[in-house]
Design a protein around this motif. Structure first.
Motif, PDB file in Angstrom:
ATOM      1  N   THR A 231      26.641  10.351 -28.016  1.00 21.97           N
ATOM      2  CA  THR A 231      26.623   9.656 -29.304  1.00 21.97           C
ATOM      3  C   THR A 231      25.924  10.493 -30.351  1.00 21.97           C
ATOM      4  OG1 THR A 231      24.542   8.531 -28.799  1.00 21.97           O
ATOM      5  CG2 THR A 231      26.586   7.410 -28.166  1.00 21.97           C
ATOM      6  N   VAL A 232      26.185  10.147 -31.621  1.00 17.31           N
ATOM      7  CA  VAL A 232      25.496  10.803 -32.730  1.00 17.31           C
ATOM      8  C   VAL A 232      24.885   9.727 -33.624  1.00 17.31           C
ATOM      9  CG1 VAL A 232      27.043  12.784 -32.687  1.00 17.31           C
ATOM     10  CG2 VAL A 232      27.546  10.862 -34.214  1.00 17.31           C
ATOM     11  N   SER A 233      23.772  10.072 -34.280  1.00 16.41           N
ATOM     12  CA  SER A 233      23.163   9.161 -35.247  1.00 16.41           C
ATOM     13  C   SER A 233      23.794   9.385 -36.614  1.00 16.41           C
ATOM     14  CB  SER A 233      21.653   9.401 -35.323  1.00 16.41           C
ATOM     15  OG  SER A 233      21.037   9.072 -34.106  1.00 16.41           O
ATOM     16  N   THR A 234      23.992   8.331 -37.381  1.00 17.57           N
ATOM     17  CA  THR A 234      24.658   8.440 -38.678  1.00 17.57           C
ATOM     18  C   THR A 234      23.784   7.876 -39.782  1.00 17.57           C
ATOM     19  OG1 THR A 234      25.731   6.292 -38.533  1.00 17.57           O
ATOM     20  CG2 THR A 234      26.860   8.153 -37.508  1.00 17.57           C
ATOM     21  N   GLN A 235      24.117   8.301 -41.017  1.00 18.64           N
ATOM     22  CA  GLN A 235      23.379   7.801 -42.172  1.00 18.64           C
ATOM     23  C   GLN A 235      23.564   6.296 -42.336  1.00 18.64           C
ATOM     24  OE1 GLN A 235      24.776   9.160 -45.988  1.00 18.64           O
ATOM     25  NE2 GLN A 235      22.747   9.088 -46.888  1.00 18.64           N
ATOM     26  N   ALA A 236      24.720   5.820 -41.943  1.00 19.63           N
ATOM     27  CA  ALA A 236      24.990   4.395 -42.103  1.00 19.63           C
ATOM     28  C   ALA A 236      24.170   3.539 -41.143  1.00 19.63           C
ATOM     29  CB  ALA A 236      26.483   4.125 -41.883  1.00 19.63           C
ATOM     30  N   GLY A 237      23.477   4.179 -40.218  1.00 19.27           N
ATOM     31  CA  GLY A 237      22.663   3.438 -39.267  1.00 19.27           C
ATOM     32  C   GLY A 237      23.363   3.270 -37.944  1.00 19.27           C
ATOM     33  N   GLY A 238      22.565   3.290 -36.885  1.00 24.13           N
ATOM     34  CA  GLY A 238      23.133   3.139 -35.556  1.00 24.13           C
ATOM     35  C   GLY A 238      23.764   4.422 -35.062  1.00 24.13           C
ATOM     36  N   ASP A 239      24.452   4.324 -33.926  1.00 32.00           N
ATOM     37  CA  ASP A 239      25.061   5.484 -33.295  1.00 32.00           C
ATOM     38  C   ASP A 239      26.572   5.324 -33.276  1.00 32.00           C
ATOM     39  OD1 ASP A 239      22.529   6.474 -32.744  1.00 32.00           O
ATOM     40  OD2 ASP A 239      22.423   5.353 -30.847  1.00 32.00           O
ATOM     41  N   ALA A 240      27.267   6.458 -33.161  1.00 31.34           N
ATOM     42  CA  ALA A 240      28.723   6.435 -33.098  1.00 31.34           C
ATOM     43  C   ALA A 240      29.189   7.326 -31.967  1.00 31.34           C
ATOM     44  CB  ALA A 240      29.318   6.915 -34.420  1.00 31.34           C
ATOM     45  N   LEU A 241      30.266   6.915 -31.278  1.00 30.37           N
ATOM     46  CA  LEU A 241      30.860   7.719 -30.224  1.00 30.37           C
ATOM     47  C   LEU A 241      31.956   8.595 -30.803  1.00 30.37           C
ATOM     48  CD1 LEU A 241      31.271   5.013 -27.428  1.00 30.37           C
ATOM     49  CD2 LEU A 241      29.676   6.929 -27.406  1.00 30.37           C
ATOM     50  N   ILE A 242      32.149   9.796 -30.175  1.00 29.06           N
ATOM     51  CA  ILE A 242      33.289  10.616 -30.550  1.00 29.06           C
ATOM     52  C   ILE A 242      34.515  10.042 -29.852  1.00 29.06           C
ATOM     53  CG2 ILE A 242      34.355  12.864 -30.238  1.00 29.06           C
ATOM     54  CD1 ILE A 242      31.798  14.146 -30.877  1.00 29.06           C
ATOM     55  N   ALA A 243      35.488   9.582 -30.638  1.00 26.61           N
ATOM     56  CA  ALA A 243      36.655   8.919 -30.069  1.00 26.61           C
ATOM     57  C   ALA A 243      37.810   9.876 -29.829  1.00 26.61           C
ATOM     58  CB  ALA A 243      37.117   7.797 -31.005  1.00 26.61           C
TER      59      ALA A 243
ATOM     60  N   TYR B 212      31.725  31.323 -21.330  1.00 26.40           N
ATOM     61  CA  TYR B 212      32.011  30.154 -22.146  1.00 26.40           C
ATOM     62  C   TYR B 212      31.173  28.990 -21.630  1.00 26.40           C
ATOM     63  CZ  TYR B 212      36.050  32.297 -24.420  1.00 26.40           C
ATOM     64  OH  TYR B 212      36.858  33.081 -25.172  1.00 26.40           O
ATOM     65  N   PRO B 213      30.311  28.413 -22.438  1.00 26.67           N
ATOM     66  CA  PRO B 213      29.401  27.376 -21.920  1.00 26.67           C
ATOM     67  C   PRO B 213      30.042  25.989 -21.911  1.00 26.67           C
ATOM     68  CG  PRO B 213      28.902  27.799 -24.213  1.00 26.67           C
ATOM     69  CD  PRO B 213      30.027  28.744 -23.844  1.00 26.67           C
ATOM     70  N   SER B 214      29.445  25.103 -21.133  1.00 29.44           N
ATOM     71  CA  SER B 214      29.751  23.675 -21.240  1.00 29.44           C
ATOM     72  C   SER B 214      28.765  23.061 -22.229  1.00 29.44           C
ATOM     73  CB  SER B 214      29.640  23.000 -19.878  1.00 29.44           C
ATOM     74  OG  SER B 214      28.305  23.083 -19.398  1.00 29.44           O
ATOM     75  N   ILE B 215      29.200  22.019 -22.932  1.00 26.61           N
ATOM     76  CA  ILE B 215      28.374  21.439 -23.992  1.00 26.61           C
ATOM     77  C   ILE B 215      28.266  19.932 -23.784  1.00 26.61           C
ATOM     78  CG2 ILE B 215      28.217  20.998 -26.470  1.00 26.61           C
ATOM     79  CD1 ILE B 215      29.539  23.625 -26.971  1.00 26.61           C
ATOM     80  N   SER B 216      27.049  19.435 -23.906  1.00 27.75           N
ATOM     81  CA  SER B 216      26.818  17.988 -23.923  1.00 27.75           C
ATOM     82  C   SER B 216      25.897  17.683 -25.094  1.00 27.75           C
ATOM     83  CB  SER B 216      26.201  17.523 -22.595  1.00 27.75           C
ATOM     84  OG  SER B 216      24.966  18.178 -22.376  1.00 27.75           O
ATOM     85  N   PHE B 217      25.806  16.422 -25.467  1.00 25.28           N
ATOM     86  CA  PHE B 217      24.980  16.081 -26.621  1.00 25.28           C
ATOM     87  C   PHE B 217      24.529  14.631 -26.528  1.00 25.28           C
ATOM     88  CE2 PHE B 217      29.289  15.014 -27.627  1.00 25.28           C
ATOM     89  CZ  PHE B 217      29.223  13.861 -28.397  1.00 25.28           C
ATOM     90  N   ASP B 218      23.507  14.315 -27.321  1.00 26.39           N
ATOM     91  CA  ASP B 218      23.079  12.926 -27.453  1.00 26.39           C
ATOM     92  C   ASP B 218      22.618  12.701 -28.884  1.00 26.39           C
ATOM     93  OD1 ASP B 218      20.292  13.585 -27.752  1.00 26.39           O
ATOM     94  OD2 ASP B 218      20.106  13.734 -25.580  1.00 26.39           O
ATOM     95  N   ASN B 219      22.203  11.486 -29.171  1.00 28.13           N
ATOM     96  CA  ASN B 219      21.848  11.127 -30.540  1.00 28.13           C
ATOM     97  C   ASN B 219      20.430  11.526 -30.922  1.00 28.13           C
ATOM     98  OD1 ASN B 219      20.406   9.383 -28.992  1.00 28.13           O
ATOM     99  ND2 ASN B 219      21.114   7.499 -29.972  1.00 28.13           N
TER     100      ASN B 219
END
Length: 450
Positions: A403-415, A389-396
């Motif tokens: 964070t992730v990039s969104t269509q609305a512009g800018g980045d968002a955090l997973i809350a 089972y792997p560990s997972i990390s991510f960026d925008n």
């Protein structure tokens, strides 16, 4: 035989005006793509393959049209049905049988000691076997037969052997018999420039042998015998080291990072160089080899390459110097030669082995809601099952961690929520703290290393 589905692995690169094409990650030879199979481009062109020249290269029968050219196209290859290949072979055989040669042969009436001979296109006749003989246009055979005590050529070999004689051809074409002793005596007495190569060299040692020119060479310089090579093949057919020539670098790091930090795939920094952990190595005798000099460690030994050691079963540490290349660990005693020549895997297979421990998903894309604190979700299958089972990390996608990039512009955090994963797939189930628009994008890092 059932019809095989189209081969749709990897991407395609076509250049207008040339028959050559390349692919990326397609393994054409492994997929048994052949001449006659067809590439179907995204624009609807059907291009017939003339030959496959490598796992990711080949040639078309005709030059690529301008409208079909382009890099990074999705690859789609349609196999030619086996029945079509058989029909083509039968048609070729039928055309070859229409030359009249078989009819000409069938029309002959056999005779004892006679040989069929072509005398024209589709025309044959029988010729007595006695009319055939060796070509002696230069008179060499006649000269041999004319020697004293030789009544026919069949006696020549027995007479020369019985009398310990050489057959000597003179510069004018004459042939004589000369005793072996007279030749060796002449070499020992005269020592001409030609004969000097037969003289024993001075200053030889007990562990040296003579080559064909009479020079002394060491035993280590001798080639491997067939018996030794077969034994080596049996013991060194598999390399337990992954990415032994350092061609895979999914992390984009350096070859020797900080101690304990992974750089090139499967390799991490170590006080004495770089280290790889071989997973679940069976107990037995193994040989570690590498190029590039320096000392390494294996099985409780620290030495220069090669290192032969007997190890217990389990995860086993391999340490080699930072300068190492072509690293291999093979079964048995391979200290007499470099096993790399027979244990080197293809880059495609090496990449798949690396991705069992670490994978990168670039531009992972999903659809979310249009309100603040919107729910997002997605499911993806791994191309290669992970080790655990792997560990997972991510960026925008630009280095912004978590964070992730969104269509609305800018980045968002997973809350809230997070990532669920198994060795075979991963899924996203989270709430963003920002209006996500209608899509979101991020880069996923999946780590199952030790």
């Amino acid at each position: 035989m059932s019809i095989r589905p189209d081969w749709m692995t990897g991407t395609l690169n076509l250049v207008a005006g040339t028959p050559d094409f390349t692919t990326t990650g397609s393994a054409l030879q492994t997929a048994a793509i052949q001449a006659g199979d067809a590439i179907i481009t995204a624009t609807g062109y059907v291009l017939i393959i003339a030959e496959i020249t490598g796992q990711n290269s080949g040639r078309l029968f005709d030059n690529c049209p301008v409208a079909a050219a382009g890099d990074g196209q999705p690859l789609r290859v349609r196999y030619q049905p086996d029945g079509s290949r058989v029909q083509a072979a039968v048609r070729m055989m039928r055309e070859l049988l229409t030359t009249g040669n078989l009819e000409a042969f069938a029309a002959l009436v056999g005779e004892e000691d006679a040989v069929p001979v072509f005398v024209g296109p589709g025309v044959m006749k029988l010729v007595p076997k006695a009319e055939f003989g060796p070509d002696d246009t230069k008179g060499n055979l006649a000269a041999l037969a004319a020697l004293d005590n030789i009544s026919n050529l069949s006696e020549l070999a027995a007479i020369a052997k019985a009398n310990d004689q050489f057959i000597i051809m003179g510069p004018d074409g004459t042939i004589t018999l000369k005793s072996i002793k007279s030749v060796t005596d002449a070499i020992a007495k005269n020592a001409t420039e030609i004969d000097k190569k037969y003289a024993l060299p001075l200053g030889g040692t007990a562990d040296q042998l003579l080559d064909a020119t009479g020079a002394a060479i060491s035993k280590e310089s001798l080639p491997i015998s067939d018996a030794v090579q077969k034994a080596l093949d049996a013991k060194a057919s598999y390399n337990w080291i992954i990415n032994g020539d350092f061609t895979i670098n999914q992390r984009g790091g350096v070859k020797k990072p900080a101690n304990g930090v992974y750089g090139f795939d499967r390799w991490k920094g170590h006080t004495n160089g770089i280290e790889q952990i071989i997973e679940a190595l069976p107990a037995g005798e193994y040989t570690l080899t590498w190029s590039g000099g320096g000392t390494g460690s294996f099985g409780g030994q620290t030495n220069a390459s090669p290192i032969k050691a007997t190890v217990a079963s389990g995860n086993t540490s391999i340490v080699v110097p930072e300068t190492a290349t072509k690293v291999s660990v093979v079964s048995g005693d391979a200290t007499g030669a470099d096993p790399w020549l027979i244990c080197k895997r293809s880059d495609v297979i090496e990449g798949l082995l690396c991705r069992r421990y670490y994978q990168v998903y670039n531009s992972v894309r999903g659809v979310g809601g249009s309100n603040n604190n919107a729910y997002i979700g997605g499911f993806w299958q791994y191309p290669v099952a992970m080790r655990v089972y792997p560990s997972i990390s991510f960026d925008n996608g630009s280095g912004g961690a978590g964070t992730v990039s969104t269509q609305a512009g800018g980045d968002a955090l997973i809350a809230a929520g997070g990532f669920a994963a198994t060795p075979y797939y991963f899924q996203v189930d989270a709430i963003l703290n920002k209006n996500t628009g209608m899509w979101w994008v991020f880069t996923m890092y999946i780590d199952a290393e030790f």
